[in-house]
Design an enzyme around this catalytic site. Structure first.
Site, PDB file in Angstrom:
ATOM      1  CD  GLN A   1       3.035 -13.275 -27.447  1.00  0.00           C
ATOM      2  OE1 GLN A   1       3.025 -14.284 -26.748  1.00  0.00           O
ATOM      3  NE2 GLN A   1       2.113 -13.039 -28.368  1.00  0.00           N
TER       4      GLN A   1
ATOM      5  CB  CYS B   1      -2.163 -18.761 -27.547  1.00  0.00           C
ATOM      6  SG  CYS B   1      -3.595 -17.773 -27.183  1.00  0.00           S
TER       7      CYS B   1
HETATM    8  N1  SAH Z   1      -0.588  -9.368 -30.824  1.00  0.00           N
HETATM    9  C1  SAH Z   1      -0.251  -9.030 -29.479  1.00  0.00           C
HETATM   10  C2  SAH Z   1      -1.320  -9.416 -28.452  1.00  0.00           C
HETATM   11  C3  SAH Z   1      -1.897 -10.789 -28.521  1.00  0.00           C
HETATM   12  S1  SAH Z   1      -2.840 -11.291 -27.111  1.00  0.00           S
HETATM   13  C4  SAH Z   1       1.092  -9.589 -29.088  1.00  0.00           C
HETATM   14  O1  SAH Z   1       1.668 -10.419 -29.763  1.00  0.00           O
HETATM   15  O2  SAH Z   1       1.625  -9.155 -28.064  1.00  0.00           O
HETATM   16  C5  SAH Z   1      -4.469 -10.972 -27.573  1.00  0.00           C
HETATM   17  C6  SAH Z   1      -4.881  -9.530 -27.444  1.00  0.00           C
HETATM   18  O3  SAH Z   1      -6.245  -9.442 -27.868  1.00  0.00           O
HETATM   19  C7  SAH Z   1      -4.848  -8.952 -26.027  1.00  0.00           C
HETATM   20  O4  SAH Z   1      -4.088  -7.756 -26.037  1.00  0.00           O
HETATM   21  C8  SAH Z   1      -6.321  -8.648 -25.714  1.00  0.00           C
HETATM   22  O5  SAH Z   1      -6.491  -7.475 -24.932  1.00  0.00           O
HETATM   23  C9  SAH Z   1      -6.886  -8.447 -27.092  1.00  0.00           C
HETATM   24  N2  SAH Z   1      -8.338  -8.685 -27.223  1.00  0.00           N
HETATM   25  C10 SAH Z   1      -9.109  -9.597 -26.592  1.00  0.00           C
HETATM   26  N3  SAH Z   1     -10.367  -9.544 -27.034  1.00  0.00           N
HETATM   27  C11 SAH Z   1     -10.411  -8.578 -27.987  1.00  0.00           C
HETATM   28  C12 SAH Z   1     -11.445  -8.059 -28.821  1.00  0.00           C
HETATM   29  N4  SAH Z   1     -12.682  -8.537 -28.753  1.00  0.00           N
HETATM   30  N5  SAH Z   1     -11.133  -7.063 -29.674  1.00  0.00           N
HETATM   31  C13 SAH Z   1      -9.864  -6.581 -29.767  1.00  0.00           C
HETATM   32  N6  SAH Z   1      -8.844  -7.040 -29.004  1.00  0.00           N
HETATM   33  C14 SAH Z   1      -9.110  -8.009 -28.115  1.00  0.00           C
END
Ligand code: SAH
Length: 386
Positions: free
Chosen positions: A214, A339
């Site tokens: 983040q 988001c």
């Molecule tokens: N919860 C975490 C990340 C949120 S961002 C935090 O708060 O830091 C969204 C995340 O989803 C990213 O890390 C991205 O790599 C992952 N992502 C995107 N598509 C995805 C999918 N199809 N399956 C699993 N993860 C995925």
């Protein structure tokens, strides 16, 4: 008199879309938008402001290029173009990171290195990425170069470190493809350990050049705090943390949960998440590198159950098969961190039609001056009390 946004590049850059509004007005604008999109599901709590509306970005990225006159410039791409708008300092970005980027630009000249020229694919430096761990002060500089060869790289790093002793690691990332992606595949650590470690809500998190973290540290504390409050875990709960990034939310939940199953697509982030668990002595988490939809489908097919599902998908939101699978795991609670309130509204419609009732909606302003807004939603199975 109209409000004057304190940035000369604002019009060309396009990074801030709400420059005609004061911060208070921006908060009202976002609150109204969330109510318009999600108000039909339940009452929307008052938006939580960002503790610092300025210089909150801990991840700063600059594109490097050469003007037709041969001058090396750095900044951001003008919205929907590949023209670089020169930016030396930005009201949203961490100020030290901006200063580091300006130093890199001046060092290029003294080391007779060039910037990448997109018109003909020649030149050396394409981007500089600076990530700062606000909780610990550690700073990572990633130099994205078009070629692997980096003449006088040791002296270059020495000169950069002399000006910015706060830098804790320098990484060279090679991107030799004709692409608009910033980072390429291959990475070489030039100085330090190649990652930085941040501290957030009592836990430590390792961050590597490619993994998601983040970008607004102070607001993230409030966001995660609310997400955990909404999850309302009881000891022994079986928790799924989907779209887990470097495992942040799941690791925070692991203190109370009996078990946390974490699923994330990006292998670098999963590797970081595993290291994060070790670093924090967390033993009740398992990490899976997979597409969240495939993974949950398999869990559902195997007849597995969960007590709480935490989900934090990217802007595109989740998928119908993912949400169907969540419903068949029959958690007592689903906490959705989003988001993008528009895709969230679409996904909440699905949950609402499939037995989950939205109980709480909390907007959080993670991205002041931009149109974006983070929202946390708590759902539980219809009819049941909170
Ligand atoms: N919860 C975490 C990340 C949120 S961002 C935090 O708060 O830091 C969204 C995340 O989803 C990213 O890390 C991205 O790599 C992952 N992502 C995107 N598509 C995805 C999918 N199809 N399956 C699993 N993860 C995925």
């Amino acid at each position: 008199m109209a409000y004057a946004f304190p940035c000369a590049a604002a019009k060309k850059c396009g990074g801030c879309q709400l420059t005609n509004l004061t911060y208070e007005e921006q908060l009202s604008f976002k609150q109204a938008k969330v109510i318009r999109l999600l108000g039909k599901f339940c009452r929307v709590n008052e938006i939580i402001p960002s503790p610092s509306p300025w210089h909150y970005r801990n991840k700063v990225q600059a594109a490097f290029g050469v003007t037709r006159g041969g001058e090396i410039i750095s900044g951001v791409y003008q919205s929907s173009t590949h023209n670089i708008v020169k930016v030396d300092s930005c009201m949203l970005e961490n100020e030290t990171a901006d200063a580091i980027i300006v130093t890199v630009r001046s060092l290029l000249r003294s080391f007779k290195l060039t910037a990448y020229n997109e018109r003909n694919g020649t030149g050396f430096l394409r981007h500089v990425l600076v990530k700062t761990a606000f909780g610990t002060g550690e700073v990572m500089v990633v130099l994205v170069t078009a070629t692997r060869e980096f003449p006088s790289k040791n002296n270059f790093c020495k000169a950069l470190l002399a000006k910015h002793p706060e830098i804790t690691t320098i990484v060279q990332n090679v991107n030799d493809k004709h692409t608009s992606l910033v980072l390429g595949e291959s990475e070489t650590v030039l100085y330090g350990g190649g990652t930085i470690t941040d501290e957030l809500l009592g836990k430590k998190f390792i961050i590597s050049p490619k993994s998601f973290y983040q970008i607004n540290y102070e607001a993230t504390k409030l966001l995660y705090g609310k997400a955990l409050e909404f999850a309302d875990l009881t000891h022994g709960d079986r928790v799924i943390d989907a779209y887990a990034g470097v495992g942040t939310i799941g690791l925070l939940a692991s203190d109370t949960a009996g078990e946390v199953i974490s699923v994330e697509l990006n292998p670098d982030a999963v590797a970081d998440a595993k290291r994060n668990a070790k670093l924090n002595g967390v033993k009740n988490m398992r990490f899976f590198c997979a597409d969240a939809t495939d993974f949950l489908r398999e869990m559902a097919a195997a007849g597995e159950k969960a007590d709480v599902v935490l989900m934090d998908p990217p802007r595109a939101g989740s998928t119908v098969p993912f949400m169907k699978s969540v419903c068949s795991l029959a958690p007592k609670r689903v906490v959705y961190v989003s988001c993008d309130p528009e895709t969230l509204a679409r996904d909440l419609n699905f949950f609402a039609r499939n037995g989950y009732k939205v109980r709480k909606i909390q907007p959080v302003d993670m991205f002041p001056h931009t149109q974006h807004c983070e929202v946390i939603v708590s759902m539980s199975r219809g009819g049941s009390k909170l």
